[in-house]
Enzyme design. Sequence first.
Site, PDB file in Angstrom:
ATOM      1  N   ASP A 270      13.483  40.148  -0.672  1.00 22.81           N
ATOM      2  CA  ASP A 270      12.172  39.570  -1.923  1.00 22.81           C
ATOM      3  C   ASP A 270      11.236  39.035  -0.992  1.00 22.81           C
ATOM      4  OD1 ASP A 270      13.823  40.537  -4.109  1.00 22.81           O
ATOM      5  OD2 ASP A 270      14.690  38.805  -4.286  1.00 22.81           O
TER       6      ASP A 270
ATOM      7  N   ARG B 131      20.590  36.103  -5.140  1.00 23.73           N
ATOM      8  CA  ARG B 131      20.169  35.170  -6.195  1.00 23.73           C
ATOM      9  C   ARG B 131      21.096  34.874  -7.351  1.00 23.73           C
ATOM     10  NH1 ARG B 131      15.818  38.044  -8.726  1.00 23.73           N
ATOM     11  NH2 ARG B 131      16.057  39.839  -7.612  1.00 23.73           N
TER      12      ARG B 131
END
Length: 332
Positions: A58, A192
């Site tokens: 990310d 995450r």
Amino acid sequence: MGRKSPDFSVRSMPNKHADGVEGLLNLNKPAGLTSHDVVVRVRRLTHLSRVGHAGTLDPPATGVLIIGLGKGTKLIQFLHEYSKTYRATLTLGSRTDTYDATGKVIETRDVGRLSPTAVRTVLSGFEGTIEQTPPMYSALKWQGQRLYTLARQGIEVERRPRQVHIRRLTLLELSADTLTFEVECSGGTYVRVLADDIGLRLGCGAHLRQLTRTAVGPHTVEQALTLEALAEAVQRSTWRTHVIPLAQGLAGFPAIAVTSDGAKALRHGIPPKAAHVSRVDGVFGVGEPVALHGPDGALLAVGTACIDAAEMGRSAPAMVVVRLSRVLVDTL
């Protein structure tokens, strides 16, 4: 006087002939760039057209991003088999819709007093094979659309849980409102999601504050090259010394060394038979990936095993032992 930062523009780079460069680059991705942004910069710096990346990071994340060059792009799908290691810092007491610091806070809770012993107990509960539901804010597709596109429109769709494997999960630091851990996990693991799940199990909620990928298999962040260092190496015409050769790109993979006849067969796209096997390195089962090396140690192809490693020496000479997935040598 400070040192001038390298210019990443195409015109600033020496236009050296880069044909024939094949292998991998271990880069340390900076925060703020997408993995594709890094690929674009590498193309501009090296003037190579065949460039790709393995294992998306990310934009806020940093650390190891493996870049395939030339035929090295054919190895990318197999690098997924390597375990990944991350250092993650969580903010305790709040959850976000993206599970990280880029999202909107959707819930806050009192953290209370968390002891290292209690946290370690929670972390140990995630070790082994677990199921994860991919986040809505991800690049996965649903009916042709990226999930993050739907999420930004306020649309949530059902996602199937996936099995991932957590090899180890170690507490590194704990403060009143942050928690830092190191995790070694299988490819496809969303750290995450792991952060959000850990927060829920702790009872206080959490989201991912910072993430660094410290290793992809044998490729570590200590060995990784920054984009600035790569740019400087291009200017000095020394960047090729940082390219990991194809033969080393799958270091640690189970492997089969084939005879010269087996190598010739591979050049014709013919999978190796038991009679072509000269040596077996490592342990593998049916359907598992295996690298094929020539008599000189060169990486010739990658495939999936048709028989177990233990059965290799007891198979009929004419039996095909590997189903080819990628041939890395030019076929005749």
